[in-house]
Design a protein around this motif. Sequence first.
Motif: not given
Length: 749
Positions: A691-700, A723-738
């Motif tokens: 929360v409050g971090k950008t996509l780039e700062e999150s380290g995902i 990359p500059s988007y800041r996450f907020a409470k309630g955001d729903i993300l779709w994520v790919v990974g192992e």
Amino acid sequence: MSELPALVKDLALILMVAGIVTLVFKKLRQPLVLGYLVAGFLVGTHMPYVSSVSDEHNIQTWADIGVMFTLFSLGLDFSFKKILKMGAAPFIATSTIVFCMMMLGIMAGHLFGWSHMNCIFLGGMLAMSSTTIIYKAFDDLGLRQQKFSGLVMSVLIIEDILAIVMMVMLTTIAQRSGGGAVMLKEVAKIIFFLVLWFVVGIFIIPLLLRSARKLVNSETLLIISLGLCCMMAVISNAVGFSSAFGAFVMGSILAETVEAEKIIKLVEPVKNLFGAVFFVSVGMLVEPRVITGYALPIIILVLTILVGQALFGTMGFLLSGQSLRSAMRCGFSMAQIGEFSFIIATLGKSLGVISDFLYPVVVAVSVITTFLTPYMINAAVPAYDALERHLPKTWVRRLNHLTLSHPSDKSETSKWRRLLTSMAVITLIYSILSAAGIALMFLFFRPFAVKMIPGGWGDIVCGLLTIIIISPFLRAIVMKKNHSEDFKALWTENRLNRLPLIFTILVRLVITVGFIFYICNAVTDFSSAVLICIGVAMVVLMVMSRGLKHRSIRLERMFVTNLRSRDIEAQVSGRRRPLFEGHLLDRDVHIADFEVPAGSKWSGQTLKELNLGREYGVHVSSILRANRRLNIPEGSSVIFPGDRLQVIGSDDQLAAFGHALDEQVYEEDYELEKREMLLRRMAISGSSEFVGKTLEESGIRHRYNCMVVGLEEGMENLSQVLPSYRFAKGDILWVVGEADDLKRLMDKA
């Protein structure tokens, strides 16, 4: 439902057992041939307590097909041009080894009191070293790129050719009597058909493949190749040779075509399948009772091969001009018997001329000598060192310089040798083609002509057409090489040469008139004097005919183009080896080819970064990538998977380079199932560290090795997350990974 045929059940048993056993042998780093033999022993009728093959006759039929395809593949790897370029050295070594080992085998058989035919076939078996086993041993020991291994492989190629001829000769000995006259007749028959099939095949088959090149894909090329193989096997059997001989001839013909590389890759799985069935069928004939009963002969034969090949192999390579150290390494490498010994044993058994015990004895000897092959190869250098310490230095020096090749300083002698050799080869080839043309016309066309044109005119028409058809060959016999540089040089340099040169023309003229005389004598009742005059007159007309001259030249050029088609393709694609290679072979360095593995850690690095010269002392002279050759690559040149590197260095340097190239690869991933990529829906809670971090700062991406596909908006839409988007409470993300990475990420959400 109908019951499966016994053949299918037997094949299932054979392949399953062979698959399991060969996996074990692969793990033990042993040749797969031995695994097939053991599998055959396990499924054979002589092995109790386990299932066995129910119909050995059908399996033997498949095994015969395996022999045929094995020799077809051998022919694809064979090249008459390569054999001719080898010079006399490999022929000297091969002849010495095969003759001495065959005599040694015959003597050993007589020592045991075996029959005459058993002794002869035993000699043939012991004379044939195993190409497959030696190649595998060189590969396992990292010696395949060393110079002495190339010498061994050259000799093995010629040995395989001699084995084909030996099979024909052994068949003649087993089936007929008549002494030397019959043997000479069979040798002449082999030469006649070998030259005829090769010349006609090289002239016709490349033309057919070239005309259909746009229509041929991998599937059709495989069917055409196997069809040609089977066709030549049938023809070979029809004229009195084995089907395996015909398959080898067709393979050697296809080896000179542009499609040879593709055919080799396409045929290899078929060869592997039927070859496995053949070697399993060999193992099925092993009887433990026979092996225990003939334990002493087996041990003596093993010692005969080890000592005989070490001694006579070294002697053969010494006589061919190799140093003592190199000759010993070559000779010790050949101390085993393999696939051709089984083929010769199968031939003797099918002809019913060898005893039942000989087959399992030879198999046992092959198994033991195969296991000992790596130890014999490694023992060569210590044996040389010991010999060098105990022998007088003058002896060692003389042995190191022993050679049978003494180049002549007289240029005139070499000119005569080249000219006479060329004339003899041309006369032989065109005479065989003329004889074949006459035989075909008289056999097929003459009965038709006599039936259609009565009154004796049918014979005359057949004779005239026959002479017209073979006239380019007859003209070539008389005229070829009469205007060559050697002929003109000998004519002008010394008047004493002119009479012998005229004599060579007269000899060829007599041969040509002889063909015309034979044809005319068969279709007319003229006297011999008239027939000779007709023959001379026709030869004169042939020589004077410019149209016939152009036709003869055109046919010969077409044949040469077909013969060189694979070389032309190699030049175009950049796979031709450099000409300076021959100059390096006389020194301590030589050129070797290496292929960069798919998982090589060198991929993506430049030559400057790899620093191969400092690390291994080698030089990369060329990089072959797809159909492009990069000569003298710069330090900035990048290495890619699949690149073929031509490297210059000594044996030790190339061995170290090859070992490093093979070892420095990424390990295979044995847990692929855990690497599956998954898509997950992740909701950002109020307590999330994102929360409050950008996509780039999150380290995902770089911390959790995951990727955000999008941000959910409503029930159907996903918006791109910058990359500059800041996450907020309630955001729903779709994520790919192992799976494991996603679990770690979800815990932080």
